[in-house]
Design a protein around this motif. Structure first.
Motif, PDB file in Angstrom:
ATOM      1  N   GLN A 142      -2.697 -37.276  26.307  1.00 17.20           N
ATOM      2  CA  GLN A 142      -1.273 -37.616  26.244  1.00 17.20           C
ATOM      3  C   GLN A 142      -1.050 -38.888  25.437  1.00 17.20           C
ATOM      4  O   GLN A 142      -0.105 -38.996  24.672  1.00 17.20           O
ATOM      5  N   ARG A 143      -1.970 -39.847  25.590  1.00 19.62           N
ATOM      6  CA  ARG A 143      -1.877 -41.083  24.795  1.00 19.62           C
ATOM      7  C   ARG A 143      -2.017 -40.788  23.313  1.00 19.62           C
ATOM      8  O   ARG A 143      -1.360 -41.417  22.481  1.00 19.62           O
ATOM      9  N   LEU A 144      -2.907 -39.848  22.986  1.00 23.06           N
ATOM     10  CA  LEU A 144      -3.089 -39.462  21.577  1.00 23.06           C
ATOM     11  C   LEU A 144      -1.788 -38.889  21.024  1.00 23.06           C
ATOM     12  O   LEU A 144      -1.370 -39.232  19.919  1.00 23.06           O
ATOM     13  N   ARG A 145      -1.145 -38.018  21.822  1.00 27.71           N
ATOM     14  CA  ARG A 145       0.142 -37.455  21.399  1.00 27.71           C
ATOM     15  C   ARG A 145       1.161 -38.568  21.173  1.00 27.71           C
ATOM     16  O   ARG A 145       1.869 -38.583  20.166  1.00 27.71           O
ATOM     17  N   GLU A 146       1.215 -39.512  22.120  1.00 29.36           N
ATOM     18  CA  GLU A 146       2.205 -40.591  22.016  1.00 29.36           C
ATOM     19  C   GLU A 146       1.909 -41.499  20.836  1.00 29.36           C
ATOM     20  O   GLU A 146       2.831 -41.921  20.131  1.00 29.36           O
ATOM     21  N   ASN A 147       0.610 -41.814  20.620  1.00 29.43           N
ATOM     22  CA  ASN A 147       0.226 -42.632  19.467  1.00 29.43           C
ATOM     23  C   ASN A 147       0.623 -41.958  18.169  1.00 29.43           C
ATOM     24  O   ASN A 147       1.123 -42.604  17.243  1.00 29.43           O
ATOM     25  N   ALA A 148       0.378 -40.634  18.097  1.00 30.77           N
ATOM     26  CA  ALA A 148       0.683 -39.883  16.876  1.00 30.77           C
ATOM     27  C   ALA A 148       2.186 -39.878  16.614  1.00 30.77           C
ATOM     28  O   ALA A 148       2.625 -40.075  15.479  1.00 30.77           O
ATOM     29  N   ILE A 149       2.962 -39.687  17.677  1.00 32.48           N
ATOM     30  CA  ILE A 149       4.416 -39.672  17.515  1.00 32.48           C
ATOM     31  C   ILE A 149       4.917 -41.058  17.114  1.00 32.48           C
ATOM     32  O   ILE A 149       5.763 -41.202  16.237  1.00 32.48           O
ATOM     33  N   ALA A 150       4.330 -42.104  17.727  1.00 32.23           N
ATOM     34  CA  ALA A 150       4.727 -43.481  17.407  1.00 32.23           C
ATOM     35  C   ALA A 150       4.390 -43.830  15.964  1.00 32.23           C
ATOM     36  O   ALA A 150       5.108 -44.590  15.313  1.00 32.23           O
ATOM     37  N   ALA A 151       3.283 -43.265  15.437  1.00 32.77           N
ATOM     38  CA  ALA A 151       2.895 -43.541  14.053  1.00 32.77           C
ATOM     39  C   ALA A 151       3.646 -42.661  13.062  1.00 32.77           C
ATOM     40  O   ALA A 151       3.476 -42.801  11.855  1.00 32.77           O
ATOM     41  N   GLY A 152       4.444 -41.723  13.565  1.00 33.75           N
ATOM     42  CA  GLY A 152       5.287 -40.915  12.700  1.00 33.75           C
ATOM     43  C   GLY A 152       4.651 -39.632  12.195  1.00 33.75           C
ATOM     44  O   GLY A 152       5.139 -39.042  11.240  1.00 33.75           O
ATOM     45  N   TRP A 153       3.569 -39.181  12.824  1.00 29.01           N
ATOM     46  CA  TRP A 153       2.934 -37.936  12.388  1.00 29.01           C
ATOM     47  C   TRP A 153       3.646 -36.740  13.011  1.00 29.01           C
ATOM     48  O   TRP A 153       4.119 -36.796  14.131  1.00 29.01           O
ATOM     49  N   ASP A 154       3.689 -35.638  12.240  1.00 26.99           N
ATOM     50  CA  ASP A 154       4.302 -34.409  12.756  1.00 26.99           C
ATOM     51  C   ASP A 154       3.339 -33.661  13.665  1.00 26.99           C
ATOM     52  O   ASP A 154       3.731 -33.113  14.688  1.00 26.99           O
ATOM     53  N   ASP A 155       2.070 -33.586  13.256  1.00 24.32           N
ATOM     54  CA  ASP A 155       1.058 -32.839  13.997  1.00 24.32           C
ATOM     55  C   ASP A 155      -0.255 -33.602  13.953  1.00 24.32           C
ATOM     56  O   ASP A 155      -0.463 -34.441  13.079  1.00 24.32           O
ATOM     57  N   PHE A 181     -12.533 -40.521  24.952  1.00 21.72           N
ATOM     58  CA  PHE A 181     -12.051 -40.937  23.640  1.00 21.72           C
ATOM     59  C   PHE A 181     -11.627 -39.697  22.861  1.00 21.72           C
ATOM     60  O   PHE A 181     -12.375 -38.738  22.759  1.00 21.72           O
ATOM     61  N   ALA A 182     -10.390 -39.697  22.397  1.00 19.37           N
ATOM     62  CA  ALA A 182      -9.880 -38.554  21.642  1.00 19.37           C
ATOM     63  C   ALA A 182      -9.436 -39.038  20.270  1.00 19.37           C
ATOM     64  O   ALA A 182      -8.814 -40.084  20.158  1.00 19.37           O
ATOM     65  N   TYR A 183      -9.787 -38.292  19.225  1.00 23.55           N
ATOM     66  CA  TYR A 183      -9.345 -38.670  17.885  1.00 23.55           C
ATOM     67  C   TYR A 183      -9.029 -37.445  17.061  1.00 23.55           C
ATOM     68  O   TYR A 183      -9.489 -36.347  17.347  1.00 23.55           O
ATOM     69  N   GLY A 184      -8.229 -37.651  16.053  1.00 25.84           N
ATOM     70  CA  GLY A 184      -7.834 -36.542  15.200  1.00 25.84           C
ATOM     71  C   GLY A 184      -7.172 -37.070  13.942  1.00 25.84           C
ATOM     72  O   GLY A 184      -7.070 -38.270  13.728  1.00 25.84           O
ATOM     73  N   THR A 185      -6.745 -36.142  13.108  1.00 30.01           N
ATOM     74  CA  THR A 185      -6.081 -36.518  11.861  1.00 30.01           C
ATOM     75  C   THR A 185      -4.602 -36.186  11.969  1.00 30.01           C
ATOM     76  O   THR A 185      -4.236 -35.025  12.165  1.00 30.01           O
ATOM     77  N   GLY A 186      -3.780 -37.208  11.866  1.00 29.71           N
ATOM     78  CA  GLY A 186      -2.335 -36.989  11.875  1.00 29.71           C
ATOM     79  C   GLY A 186      -1.873 -36.514  10.513  1.00 29.71           C
ATOM     80  O   GLY A 186      -2.350 -36.997   9.492  1.00 29.71           O
ATOM     81  N   ILE A 187      -0.977 -35.528  10.505  1.00 30.24           N
ATOM     82  CA  ILE A 187      -0.469 -35.037   9.215  1.00 30.24           C
ATOM     83  C   ILE A 187       1.056 -35.057   9.206  1.00 30.24           C
ATOM     84  O   ILE A 187       1.695 -35.003  10.253  1.00 30.24           O
ATOM     85  N   LYS A 188       1.582 -35.153   8.009  1.00 31.91           N
ATOM     86  CA  LYS A 188       3.024 -35.152   7.813  1.00 31.91           C
ATOM     87  C   LYS A 188       3.372 -34.044   6.833  1.00 31.91           C
ATOM     88  O   LYS A 188       2.738 -33.932   5.786  1.00 31.91           O
ATOM     89  N   TYR A 189       4.353 -33.213   7.180  1.00 27.62           N
ATOM     90  CA  TYR A 189       4.724 -32.103   6.294  1.00 27.62           C
ATOM     91  C   TYR A 189       5.695 -32.588   5.227  1.00 27.62           C
ATOM     92  O   TYR A 189       6.509 -33.475   5.457  1.00 27.62           O
ATOM     93  N   SER A 190       5.582 -31.951   4.067  1.00 24.59           N
ATOM     94  CA  SER A 190       6.420 -32.404   2.956  1.00 24.59           C
ATOM     95  C   SER A 190       7.833 -31.837   3.047  1.00 24.59           C
ATOM     96  O   SER A 190       8.755 -32.371   2.452  1.00 24.59           O
ATOM     97  N   ASP A 191       8.012 -30.690   3.758  1.00 23.18           N
ATOM     98  CA  ASP A 191       9.374 -30.165   3.856  1.00 23.18           C
ATOM     99  C   ASP A 191       9.891 -30.197   5.295  1.00 23.18           C
ATOM    100  O   ASP A 191       9.127 -30.317   6.225  1.00 23.18           O
TER     101      ASP A 191
END
Lengths: 191, 111
Positions: A142-155, A181-191
């Protein structure tokens, strides 16, 4: 001629005496402080243990409830779970990417360790440890999800979850805990 | 939580989504061993009796991880890399209360 030399000698011996006390103090003080801390620890241990016995079960339930609530909030916000473990091969409209991670250290209470030890005698699944660790894992995801959303990643793609022991196997002392420890790559869509 | 650390893109996927890798420059790594001061260790010991999250150690590992990533990126910068892909982390416990963090990945150039 004699007097000044005498005084200076006395001063020197006083200085040496002072230095010896100073060095002794520096050598002994840490041990005194440590023994004091361990005495306090030993005296308060039974009370803290009983408190943990009463509170730890409730604490876990509260954590589960809290995580579930936050998770459903994220789902409501995004419409789906933003995390996925696959490499984003099929996505072609990605404009931006970067690393995201979250971690936490969780440990069972000493009361739970005792229950776990009893469980261990009879074998089978030790539900109490499983509960502690899986709650910690849900919290970190859940923290990973929140961190990703806070950093502005879509997925977040290519999510990996690691577990590491906080205490080495060889040492009996120290904190009993597991690091998730959970990690991943945040991505942002162009459209 | 920066997407770009010192101008180097860091991802844990094999490829960079939406970009093309042109050159591989080799493995880069960064490691660090960190510990908290005794006071926090003792507090964590007390907290451990009751159970739950040990925030002192969470903080410790978070700092250590940032350190390891920063060192890995510094290593990549010496190779003139523009990105580090396929980043992996490894943790080991040396003594109670200290954590060794190791981050490694492949330095690449992308366009």
């Amino acid at each position: 001629m004699e007097l000044p030399s005498n005084t200076s000698e006395r001063g020197l011996s006083m200085a040496i005496e002072f230095e010896i006390y100073y060095i002794l103090f520096i050598l002994v003080a840490p041990f005194l402080i440590f023994s004091l801390i361990w005495t306090i620890f030993g005296l308060s241990y039974p009370f803290v243990f009983v408190w943990g016995m009463i509170a730890s079960g409730k604490n876990i339930e509260n954590m589960v409830e809290d995580v579930n609530r936050r998770e459903s909030e994220t789902r409501k916000l995004r419409g789906k779970d933003p995390l996925s473990t696959i490499d984003g091969g099929y996505r072609h409209n990605v404009s931006d990417s970067g690393l995201v991670y979250a971690s936490g250290v969780f440990g069972p209470s000493h009361w739970h360790l005792l229950i776990g030890w009893f469980n261990n005698l009879f074998g089978g699944s030790i539900t109490i440890f499983q509960k502690v660790i899986s709650t910690g894992r849900a919290e970190v995801m859940q923290r990973l999800r929140e961190n990703a959303i806070a950093a502005g990643w879509d997925d977040v793609i290519n999510v990996r979850i690691d577990t590491a022991d906080m205490t080495p196997q060889s040492s009996k002392k120290g904190v009993k805990g597991v690091e998730v420890f959970a990690y991943g790559t945040g991505i942002k869509y162009s459209d | 939580m920066e997407q770009v650390v010192n101008g180097v893109l860091v991802v844990n996927t094999e490829t960079i989504p939406g970009k093309k890798i042109t050159e591989t420059l080799g493995v880069v790594s960064g490691s660090t061993v960190r510990a908290k001061h005794v006071g926090k260790d003792i507090f964590a010991l007390f907290k451990n009796i009751v159970g739950g999250e040990l925030t002192q150690y969470t903080e410790l590992l978070q700092e250590a991880r940032q350190d390891a990533v920063a060192r890995m990126v510094a290593d990549a910068m010496t190779l003139d890399a523009t990105a580090v892909v396929n980043v992996r982390f490894a943790t080991s416990a040396i003594t109670a209360g200290a954590a060794e963090l190791f981050a490694y990945g492949t330095a690449v150039k992308y366009e």
